[in-house]
Scaffold this motif. Structure first.
Motif, mmCIF file in Angstrom:
data_model
loop_
_atom_site.group_PDB
_atom_site.id
_atom_site.type_symbol
_atom_site.label_atom_id
_atom_site.label_comp_id
_atom_site.label_asym_id
_atom_site.label_seq_id
_atom_site.Cartn_x
_atom_site.Cartn_y
_atom_site.Cartn_z
ATOM 1 N N GLY A 154 0.840 -0.975 -0.081
ATOM 2 C CA GLY A 154 -0.059 0.017 0.005
ATOM 3 C C GLY A 154 0.713 1.122 0.127
ATOM 4 N N ILE A 155 0.412 2.255 0.570
ATOM 5 C CA ILE A 155 1.127 3.554 0.650
ATOM 6 C C ILE A 155 1.086 4.134 2.043
ATOM 7 C CG2 ILE A 155 0.741 4.102 -1.740
ATOM 8 C CD1 ILE A 155 -1.195 6.452 -0.381
ATOM 9 N N LEU A 156 1.951 5.010 2.517
ATOM 10 C CA LEU A 156 1.856 5.428 3.819
ATOM 11 C C LEU A 156 1.006 6.548 3.580
ATOM 12 C CD1 LEU A 156 2.889 5.898 6.542
ATOM 13 C CD2 LEU A 156 4.728 7.247 5.884
ATOM 14 N N SER A 157 -0.279 6.681 4.231
ATOM 15 C CA SER A 157 -1.267 7.491 3.871
ATOM 16 C C SER A 157 -1.144 8.694 4.653
ATOM 17 C CB SER A 157 -2.619 7.046 4.102
ATOM 18 O OG SER A 157 -2.793 5.578 3.677
ATOM 19 N N ARG A 158 -0.551 8.629 6.074
ATOM 20 C CA ARG A 158 -0.592 9.850 6.918
ATOM 21 C C ARG A 158 0.294 9.466 8.169
ATOM 22 N NH1 ARG A 158 -4.220 10.377 11.585
ATOM 23 N NH2 ARG A 158 -4.541 12.780 12.058
ATOM 24 N N VAL A 159 0.593 10.529 8.674
ATOM 25 C CA VAL A 159 1.561 10.495 10.010
ATOM 26 C C VAL A 159 0.783 11.216 10.788
ATOM 27 C CG1 VAL A 159 3.720 11.069 11.070
ATOM 28 C CG2 VAL A 159 3.731 10.358 8.691
ATOM 29 N N SER A 160 0.274 10.496 12.081
ATOM 30 C CA SER A 160 -0.493 11.137 13.105
ATOM 31 C C SER A 160 0.296 12.117 13.908
ATOM 32 C CB SER A 160 -1.047 10.138 14.033
ATOM 33 O OG SER A 160 -1.715 9.251 12.999
ATOM 34 N N PRO A 161 -0.515 13.058 14.772
ATOM 35 C CA PRO A 161 0.233 13.790 15.672
ATOM 36 C C PRO A 161 1.220 13.389 16.627
ATOM 37 C CG PRO A 161 -2.012 14.676 15.066
ATOM 38 C CD PRO A 161 -1.770 13.408 14.457
ATOM 39 N N ASN A 162 0.720 12.007 16.843
ATOM 40 C CA ASN A 162 1.538 11.490 18.000
ATOM 41 C C ASN A 162 2.522 10.498 17.329
ATOM 42 O OD1 ASN A 162 -0.172 9.306 16.923
ATOM 43 N ND2 ASN A 162 -0.763 8.549 18.734
ATOM 44 N N GLY A 163 2.816 10.838 15.956
ATOM 45 C CA GLY A 163 3.763 9.939 15.297
ATOM 46 C C GLY A 163 3.327 8.514 14.771
ATOM 47 N N ASP A 164 2.120 8.189 15.114
ATOM 48 C CA ASP A 164 1.681 6.873 14.536
ATOM 49 C C ASP A 164 1.812 7.063 12.837
ATOM 50 O OD1 ASP A 164 1.631 5.576 16.798
ATOM 51 O OD2 ASP A 164 -0.544 5.451 17.061
ATOM 52 N N LEU A 165 1.907 5.934 12.324
ATOM 53 C CA LEU A 165 1.768 5.809 10.852
ATOM 54 C C LEU A 165 0.514 4.993 10.404
ATOM 55 C CD1 LEU A 165 5.513 4.268 10.160
ATOM 56 C CD2 LEU A 165 4.858 6.507 10.523
ATOM 57 N N GLN A 166 -0.048 5.857 9.387
ATOM 58 C CA GLN A 166 -1.480 5.412 8.863
ATOM 59 C C GLN A 166 -1.324 4.801 7.455
ATOM 60 O OE1 GLN A 166 -4.633 7.872 9.286
ATOM 61 N NE2 GLN A 166 -5.589 7.218 7.037
ATOM 62 N N THR A 167 -1.586 3.531 7.227
ATOM 63 C CA THR A 167 -1.526 2.935 5.825
ATOM 64 C C THR A 167 -2.669 2.406 5.272
ATOM 65 O OG1 THR A 167 -0.231 1.486 4.527
ATOM 66 C CG2 THR A 167 -0.696 0.815 6.802
ATOM 67 N N ASP A 168 -2.662 1.993 4.024
ATOM 68 C CA ASP A 168 -3.967 1.360 3.505
ATOM 69 C C ASP A 168 -3.543 0.046 2.949
ATOM 70 O OD1 ASP A 168 -2.394 1.770 1.312
ATOM 71 O OD2 ASP A 168 -3.936 2.827 -0.052
ATOM 72 N N ALA A 169 -2.204 -0.449 3.494
ATOM 73 C CA ALA A 169 -1.767 -1.900 3.219
ATOM 74 C C ALA A 169 -2.695 -2.815 4.004
ATOM 75 C CB ALA A 169 -0.295 -1.977 3.702
ATOM 76 N N ALA A 170 -3.144 -3.776 3.510
ATOM 77 C CA ALA A 170 -4.067 -4.687 3.921
ATOM 78 C C ALA A 170 -3.682 -5.199 5.601
ATOM 79 C CB ALA A 170 -4.650 -5.857 3.299
ATOM 80 N N LEU A 171 -4.224 -4.922 6.563
ATOM 81 C CA LEU A 171 -3.386 -5.749 7.882
ATOM 82 C C LEU A 171 -5.083 -6.277 8.473
ATOM 83 C CD1 LEU A 171 -1.799 -2.505 9.200
ATOM 84 C CD2 LEU A 171 -0.946 -4.519 8.158
#
Length: 314
Positions: A154-171
């Motif tokens: 997938g892609i790296l969709s977003r970096v949250s304010p707390n640093g967490d990484l958001q992705t659309d890769a299937a989990l």
């Protein structure tokens, strides 16, 4: 009729001596697809030998080998509830080992497991922070539903304010604790959760703890042998509390069956915060209180970001 023969002959000549303009070329779109395919193949070849499956008896998750001596990075919720912090670990080659939880961080959902072996292992590379960019291609390897060695992209969709990484890769369940990788096969995050409103399944939004936090966690705890300890009352007449704790955070890693803690409803993941209103800053504070042989106490615990007071009669 003569025209038909002429056209047929002309076609034959073209087949034997095709003009320059008829040479076959690969379209840019096809070339890009082939490059992306090769990148996926390379990432899997590099990283999959470093990914393991972790079984606790109550479920399973994934992890990444981060040191050649067999140190494994995973999620805290993967190892939560284990008996004495012991887990079973399977490598990509199919070999099984016993592992011991040596550190846990519930806030960032991270844990370290050390394999009980003298063997050497391949290790995942940790990405530099500057190599984390929204829009980059990412790859997840893990054991969704127990299917070890599964790759999704997938892609790296977003970096949250707390640093967490958001992705659309299937989990999916079982991916927890496994690596989120960049196109160089470097770990940029530790997969930990999916967005599932109302429990309606995977929405295509997943989250990972950033390598920035994971790297610090590894360095702070990699030399520990076993920070967990069982808190017990000092004399045989005083019933056991019966919990296995992370010595640094006082998070409960395990509860002994039929123990005082079990009768109080304490469970793995709870954090011991205070006794009789006095904050517990370290394990020694708890042990000192128990050494005083109290008859009862009010124990303050943290559970799911909420506080609860529990009366304990020793």
């Amino acid at each position: 009729m003569r025209l038909e023969r002429f056209l047929l002959c002309a076609a034959c000549v073209c087949l034997i001596n095709p003009p320059a303009w008829s040479s076959v070329s690969v379209s840019p779109v096809l070339a890009q697809a082939r490059n992306e395919e090769q990148t996926s193949i390379d990432v899997y070849r590099i990283a999959s030998p470093t990914v393991v499956t972790i079984s606790t008896g109550r479920g399973s998750g994934s992890g990444s080998i981060v040191s050649a001596e067999g140190l494994i990075l995973t999620n805290e919720h993967v190892i939560r509830g284990t008996r004495g912090g012991r887990v079973s670990v399977s490598t990509s080659s199919g070999k099984r080992y016993t592992g011991q939880v040596i550190a846990a961080d519930r806030r960032n959902d991270l844990a370290l497991v050390r394999l009980n072996t003298t063997e050497r292992f391949p290790t995942v590379r940790l990405s530099a922070p500057q190599n984390i960019q929204v829009g980059q291609r990412v790859f997840a390897i893990g054991s969704p539903f127990g299917l070890s060695g599964t790759l999704t992209t997938g892609i790296l969709s977003r970096v949250s304010p707390n640093g967490d990484l958001q992705t659309d890769a299937a989990l999916n369940p079982g991916n927890s604790g496994g690596p989120l990788l960049n196109s160089r096969g470097e770990l940029i995050g530790v997969n930990k959760a999916i967005l599932s409103p109302g429990g309606r399944g995977n929405t295509g939004i997943g989250f990972a703890t950033s390598v920035v936090i994971a790297r610090d966690f590894i360095e702070q705890n990699r030399n520990r042998s076993n920070p967990s300890t069982t808190a017990v009352a000092p004399s045989s007449s005083t019933p056991r509390l019966g919990v296995t704790l992370d010595a640094r955070t006082l998070v409960i890693l395990g509860v002994q069956p039929r123990s005082l803690a079990a009768s109080l409803g304490l469970r793995p993941g709870d954090q011991l915060l205070a006794i009789n209103g006095r904050r517990l800053r370290r394990l020694q504070d708890l042990q000192a209180f128990l050494d005083a042989s109290p008859s009862s106490a009010i124990l303050t615990i943290g559970r799911n970001r909420r506080l609860a007071n529990v009366r304990v009669n020793f």
